[in-house]
Design a protein around this motif. Sequence first.
Motif, PDB file in Angstrom:
ATOM      1  N   GLY B 127       0.807  -1.228   0.000  1.00 57.84           N
ATOM      2  CA  GLY B 127       0.000   0.000   0.000  1.00 57.84           C
ATOM      3  C   GLY B 127       0.831   1.265   0.000  1.00 57.84           C
ATOM      4  N   MET B 128       2.154   1.103   0.184  1.00 55.25           N
ATOM      5  CA  MET B 128       2.982   2.311   0.267  1.00 55.25           C
ATOM      6  C   MET B 128       3.181   2.977  -1.094  1.00 55.25           C
ATOM      7  SD  MET B 128       3.513   2.785   3.381  1.00 55.25           S
ATOM      8  CE  MET B 128       4.707   4.061   3.376  1.00 55.25           C
ATOM      9  N   GLU B 129       2.901   2.235  -2.139  1.00 58.76           N
ATOM     10  CA  GLU B 129       3.063   2.794  -3.486  1.00 58.76           C
ATOM     11  C   GLU B 129       2.190   4.046  -3.638  1.00 58.76           C
ATOM     12  OE1 GLU B 129       2.262   0.013  -6.554  1.00 58.76           O
ATOM     13  OE2 GLU B 129       3.077   1.322  -8.133  1.00 58.76           O
ATOM     14  N   LYS B 130       0.969   3.972  -3.067  1.00 57.22           N
ATOM     15  CA  LYS B 130       0.046   5.103  -3.202  1.00 57.22           C
ATOM     16  C   LYS B 130       0.518   6.311  -2.392  1.00 57.22           C
ATOM     17  CE  LYS B 130      -4.535   4.438  -3.351  1.00 57.22           C
ATOM     18  NZ  LYS B 130      -5.827   3.872  -2.902  1.00 57.22           N
ATOM     19  N   VAL B 131       1.393   6.055  -1.423  1.00 60.92           N
ATOM     20  CA  VAL B 131       1.846   7.154  -0.575  1.00 60.92           C
ATOM     21  C   VAL B 131       3.091   7.813  -1.165  1.00 60.92           C
ATOM     22  CG1 VAL B 131       2.546   7.795   1.772  1.00 60.92           C
ATOM     23  CG2 VAL B 131       1.045   5.824   1.421  1.00 60.92           C
ATOM     24  N   LEU B 132       4.062   6.985  -1.544  1.00 61.47           N
ATOM     25  CA  LEU B 132       5.396   7.508  -1.861  1.00 61.47           C
ATOM     26  C   LEU B 132       5.673   7.662  -3.350  1.00 61.47           C
ATOM     27  CD1 LEU B 132       7.325   5.303   0.691  1.00 61.47           C
ATOM     28  CD2 LEU B 132       6.484   7.600   1.028  1.00 61.47           C
ATOM     29  N   PHE B 133       4.790   7.114  -4.160  1.00 59.14           N
ATOM     30  CA  PHE B 133       4.999   7.196  -5.607  1.00 59.14           C
ATOM     31  C   PHE B 133       4.052   8.227  -6.208  1.00 59.14           C
ATOM     32  CE2 PHE B 133       7.722   3.592  -7.083  1.00 59.14           C
ATOM     33  CZ  PHE B 133       8.089   3.142  -5.826  1.00 59.14           C
ATOM     34  N   TYR B 134       4.581   8.916  -7.198  1.00 56.54           N
ATOM     35  CA  TYR B 134       3.795   9.938  -7.869  1.00 56.54           C
ATOM     36  C   TYR B 134       4.132   9.841  -9.346  1.00 56.54           C
ATOM     37  CZ  TYR B 134       1.127  14.274  -7.577  1.00 56.54           C
ATOM     38  OH  TYR B 134       0.150  15.227  -7.667  1.00 56.54           O
ATOM     39  N   ASN B 135       3.121   9.665 -10.161  1.00 54.97           N
ATOM     40  CA  ASN B 135       3.320   9.453 -11.598  1.00 54.97           C
ATOM     41  C   ASN B 135       4.339   8.344 -11.853  1.00 54.97           C
ATOM     42  OD1 ASN B 135       1.500  11.474 -12.218  1.00 54.97           O
ATOM     43  ND2 ASN B 135       3.088  13.051 -12.203  1.00 54.97           N
ATOM     44  N   GLY B 136       4.264   7.295 -11.082  1.00 51.65           N
ATOM     45  CA  GLY B 136       5.124   6.124 -11.292  1.00 51.65           C
ATOM     46  C   GLY B 136       6.542   6.267 -10.773  1.00 51.65           C
ATOM     47  N   LYS B 137       6.843   7.383 -10.126  1.00 53.81           N
ATOM     48  CA  LYS B 137       8.214   7.585  -9.629  1.00 53.81           C
ATOM     49  C   LYS B 137       8.229   7.630  -8.104  1.00 53.81           C
ATOM     50  CE  LYS B 137       9.611  10.241 -13.648  1.00 53.81           C
ATOM     51  NZ  LYS B 137       9.711  11.613 -14.154  1.00 53.81           N
ATOM     52  N   GLN B 138       9.316   7.101  -7.551  1.00 55.27           N
ATOM     53  CA  GLN B 138       9.427   7.098  -6.095  1.00 55.27           C
ATOM     54  C   GLN B 138      10.093   8.392  -5.618  1.00 55.27           C
ATOM     55  OE1 GLN B 138      11.408   3.637  -4.438  1.00 55.27           O
ATOM     56  NE2 GLN B 138      11.570   4.584  -2.417  1.00 55.27           N
ATOM     57  N   TYR B 139       9.488   9.033  -4.615  1.00 62.20           N
ATOM     58  CA  TYR B 139      10.021  10.304  -4.147  1.00 62.20           C
ATOM     59  C   TYR B 139      10.452  10.293  -2.685  1.00 62.20           C
ATOM     60  CZ  TYR B 139       8.698  12.579  -8.475  1.00 62.20           C
ATOM     61  OH  TYR B 139       8.619  12.942  -9.784  1.00 62.20           O
ATOM     62  N   ALA B 140      10.253   9.187  -1.994  1.00 61.47           N
ATOM     63  CA  ALA B 140      10.630   9.165  -0.570  1.00 61.47           C
ATOM     64  C   ALA B 140      10.717   7.724  -0.099  1.00 61.47           C
ATOM     65  CB  ALA B 140       9.594   9.905   0.257  1.00 61.47           C
ATOM     66  N   TYR B 141      11.284   7.578   1.076  1.00 62.43           N
ATOM     67  CA  TYR B 141      11.265   6.278   1.738  1.00 62.43           C
ATOM     68  C   TYR B 141      10.798   6.524   3.174  1.00 62.43           C
ATOM     69  CZ  TYR B 141      12.490   1.583   3.149  1.00 62.43           C
ATOM     70  OH  TYR B 141      12.410   0.300   3.610  1.00 62.43           O
ATOM     71  N   PRO B 142       9.946   5.653   3.701  1.00 60.25           N
ATOM     72  CA  PRO B 142       9.421   5.943   5.042  1.00 60.25           C
ATOM     73  C   PRO B 142      10.462   5.800   6.143  1.00 60.25           C
ATOM     74  CG  PRO B 142       8.446   3.929   4.150  1.00 60.25           C
ATOM     75  CD  PRO B 142       9.394   4.429   3.126  1.00 60.25           C
ATOM     76  N   ALA B 143      10.346   6.661   7.146  1.00 55.83           N
ATOM     77  CA  ALA B 143      11.156   6.479   8.354  1.00 55.83           C
ATOM     78  C   ALA B 143      10.379   5.604   9.325  1.00 55.83           C
ATOM     79  CB  ALA B 143      11.456   7.831   8.990  1.00 55.83           C
ATOM     80  N   THR B 144       9.085   5.878   9.391  1.00 53.07           N
ATOM     81  CA  THR B 144       8.190   5.026  10.185  1.00 53.07           C
ATOM     82  C   THR B 144       6.853   4.970   9.476  1.00 53.07           C
ATOM     83  OG1 THR B 144       7.484   6.933  11.461  1.00 53.07           O
ATOM     84  CG2 THR B 144       9.163   5.558  12.474  1.00 53.07           C
ATOM     85  N   THR B 145       6.093   3.966   9.793  1.00 54.99           N
ATOM     86  CA  THR B 145       4.754   3.875   9.217  1.00 54.99           C
ATOM     87  C   THR B 145       3.849   3.143  10.206  1.00 54.99           C
ATOM     88  OG1 THR B 145       3.550   3.317   7.221  1.00 54.99           O
ATOM     89  CG2 THR B 145       5.140   1.685   7.964  1.00 54.99           C
ATOM     90  N   GLY B 146       2.567   3.103   9.909  1.00 55.82           N
ATOM     91  CA  GLY B 146       1.647   2.391  10.803  1.00 55.82           C
ATOM     92  C   GLY B 146       0.259   2.992  10.778  1.00 55.82           C
ATOM     93  N   THR B 147      -0.572   2.524  11.680  1.00 55.51           N
ATOM     94  CA  THR B 147      -1.910   3.098  11.834  1.00 55.51           C
ATOM     95  C   THR B 147      -2.116   3.359  13.318  1.00 55.51           C
ATOM     96  OG1 THR B 147      -3.073   1.066  12.371  1.00 55.51           O
ATOM     97  CG2 THR B 147      -2.755   1.508  10.031  1.00 55.51           C
ATOM     98  N   ASN B 148      -3.131   4.110  13.609  1.00 57.39           N
ATOM     99  CA  ASN B 148      -3.488   4.268  15.023  1.00 57.39           C
ATOM    100  C   ASN B 148      -4.126   2.981  15.526  1.00 57.39           C
ATOM    101  OD1 ASN B 148      -2.539   6.815  15.354  1.00 57.39           O
ATOM    102  ND2 ASN B 148      -4.523   7.822  15.175  1.00 57.39           N
ATOM    103  N   ILE B 149      -4.111   2.816  16.831  1.00 53.07           N
ATOM    104  CA  ILE B 149      -4.837   1.716  17.470  1.00 53.07           C
ATOM    105  C   ILE B 149      -5.653   2.323  18.610  1.00 53.07           C
ATOM    106  CG2 ILE B 149      -3.319  -0.209  16.863  1.00 53.07           C
ATOM    107  CD1 ILE B 149      -1.799   0.250  19.447  1.00 53.07           C
ATOM    108  N   LEU B 150      -6.488   1.515  19.229  1.00 56.36           N
ATOM    109  CA  LEU B 150      -7.295   2.045  20.334  1.00 56.36           C
ATOM    110  C   LEU B 150      -6.658   1.638  21.662  1.00 56.36           C
ATOM    111  CD1 LEU B 150     -10.053   3.541  20.898  1.00 56.36           C
ATOM    112  CD2 LEU B 150     -10.993   1.288  21.308  1.00 56.36           C
ATOM    113  N   LEU B 151      -6.089   2.614  22.343  1.00 56.22           N
ATOM    114  CA  LEU B 151      -5.506   2.346  23.664  1.00 56.22           C
ATOM    115  C   LEU B 151      -6.592   2.537  24.714  1.00 56.22           C
ATOM    116  CD1 LEU B 151      -2.167   4.391  23.467  1.00 56.22           C
ATOM    117  CD2 LEU B 151      -2.628   2.089  22.642  1.00 56.22           C
ATOM    118  N   TYR B 152      -6.540   1.757  25.762  1.00 54.92           N
ATOM    119  CA  TYR B 152      -7.484   2.000  26.853  1.00 54.92           C
ATOM    120  C   TYR B 152      -6.760   1.932  28.198  1.00 54.92           C
ATOM    121  CZ  TYR B 152      -7.742  -3.136  26.900  1.00 54.92           C
ATOM    122  OH  TYR B 152      -7.426  -4.460  26.917  1.00 54.92           O
ATOM    123  N   ASN B 153      -7.258   2.722  29.117  1.00 54.50           N
ATOM    124  CA  ASN B 153      -6.672   2.782  30.456  1.00 54.50           C
ATOM    125  C   ASN B 153      -7.414   1.770  31.338  1.00 54.50           C
ATOM    126  OD1 ASN B 153      -5.983   3.456  33.115  1.00 54.50           O
ATOM    127  ND2 ASN B 153      -5.628   5.606  32.572  1.00 54.50           N
TER     128      ASN B 153
END
Lengths: 367, 487
Positions: B127-153
């Motif tokens: 799925g990172m292609e949609k984030v880091l690629f533009y017009n078929g070219k790569q413009y970055a590499y991730p330092a970190t990635t992920g999604t939020n989660i639900l933390l509870y106390n």
Amino acid sequence: MKSENKHLKIALLFLAPNLLGFLCFTLLPVLISLGGSFTTWSLKASVPLKFIGLHNYEILFKDRNFYFYFFNTLYLMLAAPISIAGSLFLAVILSQKLRFQRYNLNRILAIVSALFSILLSAVVWRSGSPNAACLLLLLGLVSSFGMLFTSISYRGFFYVPHFAAGVATVILWRQMYNPNYGIINQFLESMYHWIGVHGPIPGWLTSTKSLLGFMKLPGSQSNGTFGIGARESIMIMSIWAGIGGNNLLLYLAGISNIPPELYEAGDIDGCSTWQRFRYITWPQLAPTTFFISVMAIIGGLQGGFEQARLMTEGGPAGTTTTLSYYIYLQGFERLDLGYGSAVAWVLFIMIFGVTLLNWKYGQGDSH
Amino acid sequence: MRNLLITVLLILIGLSAIAFWLKPGVPTDGKTRITYLTPITVARTLQVDTFQKLNPDVLVNKQSGYKWAELTTLSKVIIQCSTGVGPDLFDAEGLQQLQSYVEAGLASDITEDAKAGGFSLENMWPGMEKVLFYNGKQYAYPATTGTNILLYNKNVFDQFGVPYPKSGMTWEECFDLAARVTDTHKDRGHVVYGLFNVNWSDFFTSMHGEYFSADGTRILLNSDTLKKAFQLHRELRFKRGITPTDLIAKNLSASGGDINNASNYNLFANGQFAMYLLGNFSTTYFREVHEVQTKLLNDWLKDPKHDPQKKPPVVRIGSVMIPHFDGLQPGYRLSTRAVVVNSKSKNRQGALKYLQYLSGPTYCGLVVRVNDMLPPNPKYATYHSEPTAEDLSEREMFQNTVDSMKYAYMPVRSPFLLMAELTRIIADKVGLLENNPNLKVEDLLNEAQRAAEEQMQTTLDRNPDLKAKYESLTGTPDVFKAHGHVK
């Protein structure tokens, strides 16, 4: 003749660094922006630079955001008259001799004031409010200085905020307005607690409320309800900054130039304090007021950038975006320098027009 | 007078000469020096220092990039880079910032270098292609990635006698739980909100919402998905009252174990939020809070005169994946802190070396160790470090983030309208909604839709090639017509 030429050369030599700086860093960019406003000038590499005539201006006059931000700019300018009136009031007070100076009581009063403030702040500190103690001590010392060194020291104190850079002042106010730990809301909460009521805590910079909230505004300017919001918060800050600033100095200079004979004549005629102000001070200060007003209008139309950039990012809901910040957003967020330049030039034309009107219709009254 | 002025001029010339002479010259140690605009955190310092040890020939100078993911930072970087004083490397938020950097010509095309250096698509999460690629070219590499989660106390749930949230629950179930642990009447000494940091965009992604049609030609701001997301945003704050408004959240104050000016993390740790939508990167902060709270508890225990009613809390955290809507597959926002090489960088090779380092086992291991989201290379996303505090359930947080990646996605970006522009339009409407809940969601979104269409039309009018492309896709160069409006 030869001597004059020599003087001219020397004068030009001394002017050259400044003149070169002006040409390179002011005039040239201004001309480039004028040219750019008729083109598709963009930071986007894919957009070709093309002459498009008045197209940017056509879009601008249909741009609802432009009108909304112009409205914001004018709204924020409403602080200017209050600020000018405050400066005048303060200047009149600070130009008068303090009453106790007439009886040489100043030294005694200064010492008493200093001792009293030290004592009071020590008590407040001990009771667990060090911030309030520091504030009290500062106020006490300021009044002591005033008593000791006459009103001149007060003039200095009122000008102190202007020694701080604008950015620093803006950041300071942003912290003070913080709804969570800002000193203003903390003070309000303490007051409510002390009185024993649950009063409203303003959202300050996070709120879209407005003093015009009772009015039905156009859809694009829908802004919530009546109250104090981000715009009013910025206005309060502007009034604070404006009262003790350059306007105060100009008024003080103006007052010192009023011939004392006029006041003496007034005294002989039995003028009251109000009549002295209304018929002598105010008309004599008319040129100063005119100058200050013109500068305030120019500054107001250009203003709001620092506040929007550092305090609110133009929000909430664009309510603190002014035309100067809009120019920046167009250029460096939408990457559209051509359109940004067009907004800048329309702003210039407005400022120029208002200034001309001021000169045409304002000068007569001021003399 | 003239002599005085001439003297001043000579002094100024002299001082300029001294300044010129004192100016540091080009270092001759043969090392490449790169500057990196990134938020300086404990994790980042460790990561950069490790790179430094592995690559002594490249010196990295970190520049603090305050609020890196925000729009204000975007314009700051654009100005810096456009004027030739930008950093060699800078962090970019994947959805709205990277597109602007690419469009401004500031992000360097690294497609070939990435292939050669082993930091191309095959070493990234799906799925990172949609984030880091533009017009078929790569413009970055991730330092970190992920999604939020639900933390509870866990402390809050135990106090209220309510069972902990479970993985796989629906939003409705989550709201019910939140309502059972919400107490805004200060009966417990402080208010408790059931749910925090849940806003319209979480519901929008949960419904797999899109801002644009698949080809990017049509704006979908007045879609039913966004309407429902906005309505829920309002309902939780003003009707159900289980989530504080932005203003209320800012007015809450924390007590005990306070770090970072009573930040939201502390409010959560102190039991004022029962559930919190957040990334696992927050572990770093919770470790600090936990440490402080443990110390306060120990001090309290040691005190023979301690008040039993005032036992300091020590946070115990659990986590689950973010809820989903009944009948719909889960959908999560893919968050990425991408690292971009400035196209005007004079130290490109050094900068690329850093990107290569990001894809390797050493860096990825460090990311896992400090729980700084997920490492960019999924090959190394294995948790094998010892958790610092059992109460924080770090392993569980990590695993939930990994599991959530299966449902992470990035909304479609449009080449016809910058995401940054769209974000500002939406943010303005959210600001209005939060300040005046009586406003109609339909009206707000219709206004937003109209504003976005106008912006898109202006963009097309600027760029003939783009306009031609738009026309070829929609049959008209008129954005309003393409959206079905009759003039």
